[in-house]
Design an enzyme around this catalytic site. Structure first.
Site, PDB file in Angstrom:
ATOM      1  N   ARG A 106      36.044  35.296  23.865  1.00 46.38           N
ATOM      2  CA  ARG A 106      34.926  34.812  24.699  1.00 46.38           C
ATOM      3  C   ARG A 106      33.817  35.854  24.795  1.00 46.38           C
ATOM      4  O   ARG A 106      32.663  35.507  25.005  1.00 46.38           O
ATOM      5  CB  ARG A 106      35.453  34.397  26.074  1.00 46.38           C
ATOM      6  CG  ARG A 106      35.971  35.513  26.923  1.00 46.38           C
ATOM      7  CD  ARG A 106      36.830  35.011  28.074  1.00 46.38           C
ATOM      8  NE  ARG A 106      38.131  34.522  27.622  1.00 46.38           N
ATOM      9  CZ  ARG A 106      39.030  33.940  28.404  1.00 46.38           C
ATOM     10  NH1 ARG A 106      38.777  33.758  29.693  1.00 46.38           N
ATOM     11  NH2 ARG A 106      40.185  33.541  27.924  1.00 46.38           N
ATOM     12  N   LYS A 129      49.208  43.038  22.773  1.00 46.89           N
ATOM     13  CA  LYS A 129      50.078  41.858  22.753  1.00 46.89           C
ATOM     14  C   LYS A 129      51.527  42.266  22.520  1.00 46.89           C
ATOM     15  O   LYS A 129      51.808  43.376  22.053  1.00 46.89           O
ATOM     16  CB  LYS A 129      49.646  40.917  21.604  1.00 46.89           C
ATOM     17  CG  LYS A 129      48.346  40.166  21.847  1.00 46.89           C
ATOM     18  CD  LYS A 129      48.045  39.232  20.682  1.00 46.89           C
ATOM     19  CE  LYS A 129      46.747  38.486  20.869  1.00 46.89           C
ATOM     20  NZ  LYS A 129      46.784  37.474  21.932  1.00 46.89           N
TER      21      LYS A 129
HETATM   22  N1  BES Z   1      43.458  35.003  20.029  1.00 45.66           N
HETATM   23  C1  BES Z   1      44.006  34.762  21.314  1.00 45.66           C
HETATM   24  C2  BES Z   1      44.363  33.291  21.549  1.00 45.66           C
HETATM   25  C3  BES Z   1      45.475  32.728  20.689  1.00 45.66           C
HETATM   26  C4  BES Z   1      46.786  32.814  21.106  1.00 45.66           C
HETATM   27  C5  BES Z   1      45.190  32.097  19.504  1.00 45.66           C
HETATM   28  C6  BES Z   1      47.792  32.287  20.325  1.00 45.66           C
HETATM   29  C7  BES Z   1      46.208  31.559  18.709  1.00 45.66           C
HETATM   30  C8  BES Z   1      47.510  31.656  19.128  1.00 45.66           C
HETATM   31  C9  BES Z   1      43.010  35.172  22.402  1.00 45.66           C
HETATM   32  O1  BES Z   1      42.148  36.209  22.066  1.00 45.66           O
HETATM   33  C10 BES Z   1      43.799  35.633  23.591  1.00 45.66           C
HETATM   34  O2  BES Z   1      44.545  36.547  23.457  1.00 45.66           O
HETATM   35  N2  BES Z   1      43.614  34.947  24.723  1.00 45.66           N
HETATM   36  C11 BES Z   1      44.321  35.259  25.915  1.00 45.66           C
HETATM   37  C12 BES Z   1      43.357  35.165  27.081  1.00 45.66           C
HETATM   38  C13 BES Z   1      43.888  35.715  28.376  1.00 45.66           C
HETATM   39  C14 BES Z   1      44.102  37.212  28.283  1.00 45.66           C
HETATM   40  C15 BES Z   1      42.905  35.410  29.473  1.00 45.66           C
HETATM   41  C16 BES Z   1      45.441  34.240  26.063  1.00 45.66           C
HETATM   42  O3  BES Z   1      45.270  33.097  25.662  1.00 45.66           O
HETATM   43  O4  BES Z   1      46.512  34.617  26.537  1.00 45.66           O
HETATM   44 ZN    ZN Z   2      42.985  38.159  22.396  1.00 41.40          ZN
END
Ligand code: BES
Ligand code: ZN
Ligand code: ZN
Length: 490
Positions: free
Chosen positions: A343, A269
């Site tokens: 997921r 990230k």
């Molecule tokens: N934990 C994150 C989602 C999240 C983002 C929760 C901001 C709280 C605040 C999740 O694991 C994630 O990173 N999801 C990605 C999925 C994508 C790579 C398909 C997302 O939401 O960008």
């Molecule tokens: Zn994630």
């Protein structure tokens, strides 16, 4: 301690008595209370408008040391949350003043159709949720929590709701427990440490517990949990908590995403994206805490909580984008993006829970997608289910608890987005649009025919701005929602 009281305000002393006052309607009938409101209303600075307050010191004819009269605005805008928030602010104020006890004056008539018990519960909740500090990391704590919170009402009302303070206290303690777990930094809640904390608290509440360690998870083919956990030095755990009443009829399974830190893995990230990723276990925290609360409320059905706990880190041994993994269900998944790890672990946990417990109902809760945060903002959760009745039960519980939920669609034709050239599914959808929906559809592939709902709490799981009864940090969102949804369900 929460209690219902019916004091003689002229004789019985307390450090602070608070009175919520409506701008355009009289909502109190107690003579002493009404006299105090009149006195406040005479002041030019007070009209009962929302967020206006006056403090009366040593008021004449009343034994209380201070009386805080709190404006709550217009009558037609009032709801349970108005009173919950006012009580929350009152308790915060009392803590600021270093007091030990507070009484809240219960309004007598608010709305014709309003249930008196719901109103009393909301007031007690606001004060109880506010009365909490997470200061274990401070050398010296500036504040203390209140020892006594009393809701002042008539003797008949107090008698008719005698069980309420204990019930509210149990549920709020669950919320506060979930908050603390979410607020704890990731170095102090590795999967092993968090599993230990969860089972310790659960056993104290009378739940059966089990923890699967990494070796067992590998042997039992939890391929997705193992794949997400690979990059971290801290091995994964799968926690199961069970409330097993004597003659259980139905079984409810609750599943919670427990990523103790989500770095994104090899798909690391950004600095901005890493902020607050200690909170990526808010679903697991709410699920475990709801079970702990329910163990004390003793519903007649079986409730099982399943929490996969992992840390998502990049390393020389981490899962790579493009790797194909075999999940617990037997379905293979191409890991298109290591940051879509929630997921993956939920796929294993859901498939396992459905196979193991043959549940009548499954609800999972997860900080699953940034897209849900984008769609519904920081305060509202997304609900995904094909079951209309279940959707409305969750939405109704959301309104009552003010843990608000909004139903989102699960369109079959969007399944196209999850196809992989190589494996059965890809965890990275083909389109960047509708990310909360495609994530929910991915989960649906692992629940078989079970009655199921998914609640995405990416927004409300973490409180980024101080609220009336919740400071910055973990919100505990979901504990009250789950308890309320399941109450009276079977
Ligand atoms: N934990 C994150 C989602 C999240 C983002 C929760 C901001 C709280 C605040 C999740 O694991 C994630 O990173 N999801 C990605 C999925 C994508 C790579 C398909 C997302 O939401 O960008
Ligand atoms: Zn994630
Ligand atoms: Zn995540």
């Amino acid at each position: 301690m929460l209690s219902l009281i019916s004091p003689d305000l002229k004789k019985d002393a307390v450090e602070l008595l608070t009175i919520p006052v409506c701008e355009d309607r009289e909502i109190h009938t107690h003579r002493t209370v009404v006299a105090l409101i009149r006195r406040a209303m005479k002041l030019p600075e007070f009209n009962g408008k929302k967020d206006e307050t006056v403090m009366l010191y040593d008021p004449k004819g009343v034994a209380a040391e201070r009386v805080m009269v709190q404006g709550i605005g217009k009558a037609d805008k009032m709801n349970l949350e108005t009173f919950r928030a006012a009580a929350g602010k009152a308790a915060s104020k009392a803590m600021e003043l270093n007091l030990a006890s507070i009484w809240l004056a219960m309004p007598s008539a608010v709305k014709v159709d309003q249930d008196k018990t719901d109103l009393a519960a909301a007031i007690l909740e606001g004060a109880c949720l506010s009365n909490h500090l997470f200061d274990v990391y401070k050398k010296e704590s500036a504040k203390k929590t209140l020892t006594d919170i009393g809701l002042a009402t008539t003797a008949e009302s107090a008698a008719s709701m005698a069980d309420l303070p204990e019930k509210v206290s149990v549920i709020c303690r669950g919320t506060l427990l979930a908050r603390d777990w979410v607020s704890t930094p990731s170095n102090d809640k590795t999967p092993d440490l968090l599993a230990g904390e969860m089972t310790r608290q659960a056993e104290a509440a009378g739940l059966k517990t089990a923890v699967m360690k990494d070796q067992e998870l590998a042997e039992k083919n939890f391929g997705a949990i193992m794949a997400v956990a690979r990059g971290s030095r801290n091995p994964p755990r799968l926690v199961t908590l069970i409330h097993e009443p004597k003659k259980a009829g139905r079984t409810v399974v609750l599943v919670g995403k427990g990523v103790t830190f989500d770095s994104g893995g090899i798909n690391l990230k950004t600095s901005e994206g890493l902020k607050a990723m200690k909170s990526d276990m808010a679903g697991a925290a709410a699920t475990a805490a709801a079970l702990i609360a329910m163990a004390r409320l003793k519903p007649k059905f079986r409730v099982v909580g399943v929490m996969p706990l992992v840390e998502n880190m990049p390393s020389g041994d981490a899962t790579r984008p493009g790797d194909v993994i075999r999940t617990y269900s037997g379905k293979t998944v191409e890991v298109g993006n290591t940051d879509a790890e929630g997921r993956l672990i939920l796929a294993d946990a859901l498939a396992y829970a459905v196979a193991q417990y043959k549940p009548d109902l499954v609800i999972d809760m997860a900080t699953l997608t940034g897209a849900c945060l984008m769609a519904l903002g920081e305060k509202i959760a997304g609900v995904f289910t094909g079951d209309d009745e279940l959707a409305s039960a969750i939405e109704t519980a959301g309104e009552k608890t003010h843990e608000r939920c909004w139903r989102m669609p699960l369109p079959d034709d969007y399944r196209e987005l999850l196809k992989s050239d190589l494996a059965d599914l890809n965890n990275m959808p083909k389109s960047r649009w509708g990310g909360a929906v495609s994530a929910a559809l991915f989960l649906s592939e692992f629940v078989g025919a079970a009655r199921w709902a998914h609640i995405d709490i990416a927004g409300p799981g973490y409180n980024r701005k101080k609220g009336p009864y919740c400071p910055v940090g973990g919100s505990g969102f979901g504990v009250r929602l789950l308890c309320e949804t399941l109450e009276g369900m079977f």
